[in-house]
Design a protein around this motif. Structure first.
Motif, PDB file in Angstrom:
ATOM      1  N   ASN A  26       0.823  -1.217   0.000  1.00 19.90           N
ATOM      2  CA  ASN A  26       0.000   0.000   0.000  1.00 19.90           C
ATOM      3  C   ASN A  26       0.854   1.264   0.000  1.00 19.90           C
ATOM      4  N   LYS A  27       2.159   1.102  -0.298  1.00 26.77           N
ATOM      5  CA  LYS A  27       3.106   2.208  -0.122  1.00 26.77           C
ATOM      6  C   LYS A  27       2.797   3.442  -0.974  1.00 26.77           C
ATOM      7  N   ILE A  28       2.159   3.267  -2.117  1.00 30.36           N
ATOM      8  CA  ILE A  28       1.879   4.432  -2.963  1.00 30.36           C
ATOM      9  C   ILE A  28       0.651   5.185  -2.443  1.00 30.36           C
ATOM     10  N   GLU A  29      -0.481   4.486  -2.346  1.00 25.01           N
ATOM     11  CA  GLU A  29      -1.710   5.142  -1.891  1.00 25.01           C
ATOM     12  C   GLU A  29      -1.597   5.620  -0.453  1.00 25.01           C
ATOM     13  N   LYS A  30      -1.098   4.763   0.441  1.00 29.06           N
ATOM     14  CA  LYS A  30      -0.960   5.172   1.840  1.00 29.06           C
ATOM     15  C   LYS A  30       0.109   6.255   1.963  1.00 29.06           C
ATOM     16  N   LEU A  55       1.691  11.671   3.411  1.00 28.85           N
ATOM     17  CA  LEU A  55       2.295  12.934   2.982  1.00 28.85           C
ATOM     18  C   LEU A  55       1.326  14.087   3.219  1.00 28.85           C
ATOM     19  N   GLN A  56       0.051  13.870   2.940  1.00 26.89           N
ATOM     20  CA  GLN A  56      -0.951  14.908   3.163  1.00 26.89           C
ATOM     21  C   GLN A  56      -1.029  15.287   4.641  1.00 26.89           C
ATOM     22  N   LEU A  57      -0.989  14.274   5.516  1.00 28.93           N
ATOM     23  CA  LEU A  57      -0.999  14.538   6.956  1.00 28.93           C
ATOM     24  C   LEU A  57       0.227  15.344   7.383  1.00 28.93           C
ATOM     25  N   GLY A 102       9.872   2.110   3.175  1.00 26.86           N
ATOM     26  CA  GLY A 102      10.129   3.438   3.721  1.00 26.86           C
ATOM     27  C   GLY A 102      10.850   4.360   2.758  1.00 26.86           C
ATOM     28  N   GLU A 103      11.684   3.793   1.884  1.00 27.92           N
ATOM     29  CA  GLU A 103      12.422   4.631   0.938  1.00 27.92           C
ATOM     30  C   GLU A 103      11.480   5.403   0.016  1.00 27.92           C
ATOM     31  N   GLU A 104      10.327   4.813  -0.288  1.00 29.01           N
ATOM     32  CA  GLU A 104       9.353   5.472  -1.156  1.00 29.01           C
ATOM     33  C   GLU A 104       8.755   6.698  -0.470  1.00 29.01           C
ATOM     34  N   LEU A 105       8.421   6.559   0.810  1.00 26.05           N
ATOM     35  CA  LEU A 105       7.865   7.687   1.557  1.00 26.05           C
ATOM     36  C   LEU A 105       8.902   8.793   1.741  1.00 26.05           C
ATOM     37  N   VAL A 106      10.136   8.415   1.967  1.00 25.34           N
ATOM     38  CA  VAL A 106      11.203   9.418   2.099  1.00 25.34           C
ATOM     39  C   VAL A 106      11.335  10.210   0.797  1.00 25.34           C
ATOM     40  N   LYS A 107      11.263   9.521  -0.326  1.00 20.96           N
ATOM     41  CA  LYS A 107      11.357  10.203  -1.633  1.00 20.96           C
ATOM     42  C   LYS A 107      10.192  11.170  -1.816  1.00 20.96           C
ATOM     43  N   MET A 108       8.984  10.724  -1.451  1.00 19.08           N
ATOM     44  CA  MET A 108       7.809  11.601  -1.563  1.00 19.08           C
ATOM     45  C   MET A 108       8.006  12.866  -0.737  1.00 19.08           C
ATOM     46  N   CYS A 109       8.507  12.701   0.486  1.00 21.33           N
ATOM     47  CA  CYS A 109       8.731  13.838   1.378  1.00 21.33           C
ATOM     48  C   CYS A 109       9.815  14.765   0.830  1.00 21.33           C
TER      49      CYS A 109
END
Length: 279
Positions: A60-64, A69-71, A93-100
């Protein structure tokens, strides 16, 4: 003002490895994003942490990730944890770090346990330079490509492997890399921690007779520079010196410089090259 994403390292086995800072951040965060909430709840209960949790994993790393990120953009502080160890290493986690990073959201790390580094320093193999490959790809073509690349790797190699796949992986490693030194590190930081320092051949024989148990970190010696140079030299020696010279001159290299290159490739003197060309 946007919040902060905290990458919180958690114990890989021994709960005493939890840092004061990690425990504090997990208590103070608005939300904890966990790879598996069922695993993380045991950790939180042990340290009396009651922060709300949500799941964030490979599927769920993309949608979640977009929701998290919105939060963060709304000013929430989120602590990210993996099942064990440091988030962002071989996990979503690397995906979320990139988004941030792309969105300009602050990301900071709470350092702590990491199985790859723990195994490396216990292995008895060189630690100055190492190549971390995590789990080998499951796709056969991609897996073969990675193994072939590791064949010439001169750095110490660190891999993760599950017990039910250990035999297969050891066999593939021996087939491709040859019989190198290896440390099989199991149950790191736990009561039954074992560091099995041996060779690929002996490790394979041992685990054929003894069922593998526990998550493993494999630390394998890299190819020595001497062996690499010898293999390269043998490759050049498959062609004659005139053919070797032609290889460079066809690329526009001047004759004098080509002779220097040929001599270096073959581990001989320029005079030897000159004599071979005369004959």
């Amino acid at each position: 003002m946007a919040g902060t994403l905290y990458l919180c390292a958690t114990p890989i086995g021994n709960l005493e490895d939890m840092t004061y800072r990690a425990a504090r951040v997990l208590k103070e965060a608005d939300l904890i994003a966990a790879e598996d909430t069922r695993n993380t709840i045991r950790l939180l209960n042990h340290f009396d942490i009651h922060t709300p949790m949500t799941s964030y994993h490979e599927y769920n790393k993309i949608e979640k990730g977009k929701k998290l990120l919105q939060l963060l953009m709304e000013g929430k502080n989120i602590a990210l944890v993996t099942d064990a160890g440091t988030p962002g290493i071989s996990d979503p986690g690397e995906e979320l770090v990139k988004m941030c990073a792309d969105a300009g959201v602050t990301v900071t790390a709470i350092p702590g346990p990491a199985a790859c580094v723990t195994a490396l320093i216990l292995s008895g193999l060189p630690t100055r330079r190492f190549a971390f490959e995590a789990f080998l790809p499951s796709d056969k073509k991609e897996r073969k490509s990675v193994l072939e690349a590791l064949k010439r790797e001169t750095r110490t190699i660190v891999l993760y492997e599950a017990p039910h796949r250990l035999l297969k992986t050891l066999k593939e490693l021996e087939d491709v890399l040859g019989d190198r030194l290896i440390s099989v590190c199991r149950e790191l930081t736990k009561k039954h921690e074992t560091i099995f320092r041996t060779t690929l051949k002996e490790a394979l024989q041992y685990y054929e007779a003894n069922e593998p148990r526990g998550e493993c970190v494999l630390v394998i010696e890299g190819k020595s520079m001497q062996k690499l140079q010898e293999e390269t030299r043998r490759k050049w020696e498959e062609m004659s010196i005139p053919e070797h010279m032609e290889y460079y001159t066809e690329q526009g290299v001047e004759k004098k410089e080509a002779m220097k290159k040929v001599a270096k490739d073959r581990g001989i003197s320029k005079r030897d090259v000159y004599q071979a060309l005369l004959s």
